[in-house]
Design a protein around this motif. Structure first.
Motif, PDB file in Angstrom:
ATOM      1  N   GLN A  11      49.303   8.770  -5.263  1.00 51.36           N
ATOM      2  CA  GLN A  11      48.473   7.579  -5.103  1.00 51.36           C
ATOM      3  C   GLN A  11      47.112   7.957  -4.528  1.00 51.36           C
ATOM      4  O   GLN A  11      46.109   7.369  -4.866  1.00 51.36           O
ATOM      5  N   SER A  12      47.083   8.951  -3.637  1.00 51.88           N
ATOM      6  CA  SER A  12      45.806   9.324  -3.031  1.00 51.88           C
ATOM      7  C   SER A  12      44.915   9.995  -4.047  1.00 51.88           C
ATOM      8  O   SER A  12      43.704   9.856  -4.008  1.00 51.88           O
ATOM      9  N   ALA A  13      45.475  10.727  -4.993  1.00 52.42           N
ATOM     10  CA  ALA A  13      44.657  11.358  -6.016  1.00 52.42           C
ATOM     11  C   ALA A  13      44.025  10.271  -6.876  1.00 52.42           C
ATOM     12  O   ALA A  13      42.867  10.362  -7.251  1.00 52.42           O
ATOM     13  N   GLY A  14      44.757   9.228  -7.158  1.00 54.64           N
ATOM     14  CA  GLY A  14      44.195   8.134  -7.943  1.00 54.64           C
ATOM     15  C   GLY A  14      43.107   7.413  -7.183  1.00 54.64           C
ATOM     16  O   GLY A  14      42.120   6.959  -7.753  1.00 54.64           O
ATOM     17  N   LEU A  15      43.244   7.255  -5.877  1.00 56.95           N
ATOM     18  CA  LEU A  15      42.258   6.599  -5.036  1.00 56.95           C
ATOM     19  C   LEU A  15      40.957   7.368  -5.032  1.00 56.95           C
ATOM     20  O   LEU A  15      39.870   6.790  -5.154  1.00 56.95           O
ATOM     21  N   LEU A  16      41.061   8.705  -4.917  1.00 58.39           N
ATOM     22  CA  LEU A  16      39.847   9.534  -4.907  1.00 58.39           C
ATOM     23  C   LEU A  16      39.168   9.521  -6.271  1.00 58.39           C
ATOM     24  O   LEU A  16      37.944   9.537  -6.356  1.00 58.39           O
ATOM     25  N   ASP A  17      39.973   9.495  -7.308  1.00 59.09           N
ATOM     26  CA  ASP A  17      39.379   9.421  -8.640  1.00 59.09           C
ATOM     27  C   ASP A  17      38.622   8.106  -8.831  1.00 59.09           C
ATOM     28  O   ASP A  17      37.531   8.095  -9.398  1.00 59.09           O
ATOM     29  N   ASP A  18      39.214   7.039  -8.342  1.00 65.05           N
ATOM     30  CA  ASP A  18      38.536   5.745  -8.461  1.00 65.05           C
ATOM     31  C   ASP A  18      37.240   5.743  -7.672  1.00 65.05           C
ATOM     32  O   ASP A  18      36.225   5.198  -8.112  1.00 65.05           O
ATOM     33  N   LEU A  19      37.242   6.310  -6.483  1.00 62.52           N
ATOM     34  CA  LEU A  19      36.055   6.389  -5.644  1.00 62.52           C
ATOM     35  C   LEU A  19      34.979   7.235  -6.309  1.00 62.52           C
ATOM     36  O   LEU A  19      33.798   6.875  -6.316  1.00 62.52           O
ATOM     37  N   ALA A  20      35.367   8.367  -6.902  1.00 58.94           N
ATOM     38  CA  ALA A  20      34.411   9.247  -7.562  1.00 58.94           C
ATOM     39  C   ALA A  20      33.801   8.540  -8.767  1.00 58.94           C
ATOM     40  O   ALA A  20      32.598   8.659  -9.025  1.00 58.94           O
ATOM     41  N   ARG A  21      34.586   7.787  -9.524  1.00 59.86           N
ATOM     42  CA  ARG A  21      34.051   7.068 -10.670  1.00 59.86           C
ATOM     43  C   ARG A  21      33.066   5.996 -10.220  1.00 59.86           C
ATOM     44  O   ARG A  21      32.063   5.755 -10.878  1.00 59.86           O
TER      45      ARG A  21
END
Length: 153
Positions: A11-21
């Motif tokens: 879930q944290s990897a998805g959160l960081l990806d969303d933030l980077a996008r």
């Protein structure tokens, strides 16, 4: 009261990806890798050049071939340059063992009767004697001894 929110790694990897996008925009898609088969190999075979045969050049002349005729010279072995110590010479009169040194010409004293030689084993003496009929040392009638040709006598 304090509460901690622990996020699972997925879930944290998805959160960081969303933030980077959100901050940097949509990332570029990974480049597509295409497999291009290599071009077929081409081999050209050329016939080997014909080599000219090498010319033989003699560096030094060959030794003359010595021809012996026992019918003309019954003591031909006295002039034999190929004799080596221990060689056995069979003539029509007797069987001799060469006990001298290698040279161009030999003397009668360089030879010993087969049955008196210490250079040849008894077994070899018996085999050669049986093959040549040399169990007697008396020359046939009319045959001169080799001392007659020896210049030292």
């Amino acid at each position: 009261m304090t509460s901690f929110l622990v996020a699972q790694p997925a879930q944290s990897a998805g959160l960081l990806d969303d933030l980077a996008r959100a901050l940097f925009g949509q990332p570029r898609p990974p480049p597509q890798v295409y497999f291009v088969p290599p071009a077929p190999l081409s081999v050209t075979v050329h016939p080997k050049r014909r080599q000219q045969p090498r010319k033989l050049v003699a560096s030094k002349p060959t030794a003359p071939v010595v021809k012996f005729d026992p019918a003309v010279d019954p003591y031909w072995y006295l002039d034999d340059p190929t004799l080596r110590r221990g060689d056995i010479v069979v003539t029509h009169a007797d069987v001799l063992v060469f006990e001298g040194r290698a040279s161009q010409s030999h003397r009668a004293s360089d030879f010993t009767a087969l049955n008196r030689s210490r250079l040849v084993s008894k077994a070899t003496q018996q085999r050669v004697g049986a093959a040549t009929g040399a169990h007697t040392s008396v020359p046939p009638a009319g045959v001169q001894t080799m001392a007659a040709r020896d210049p030292a006598n």
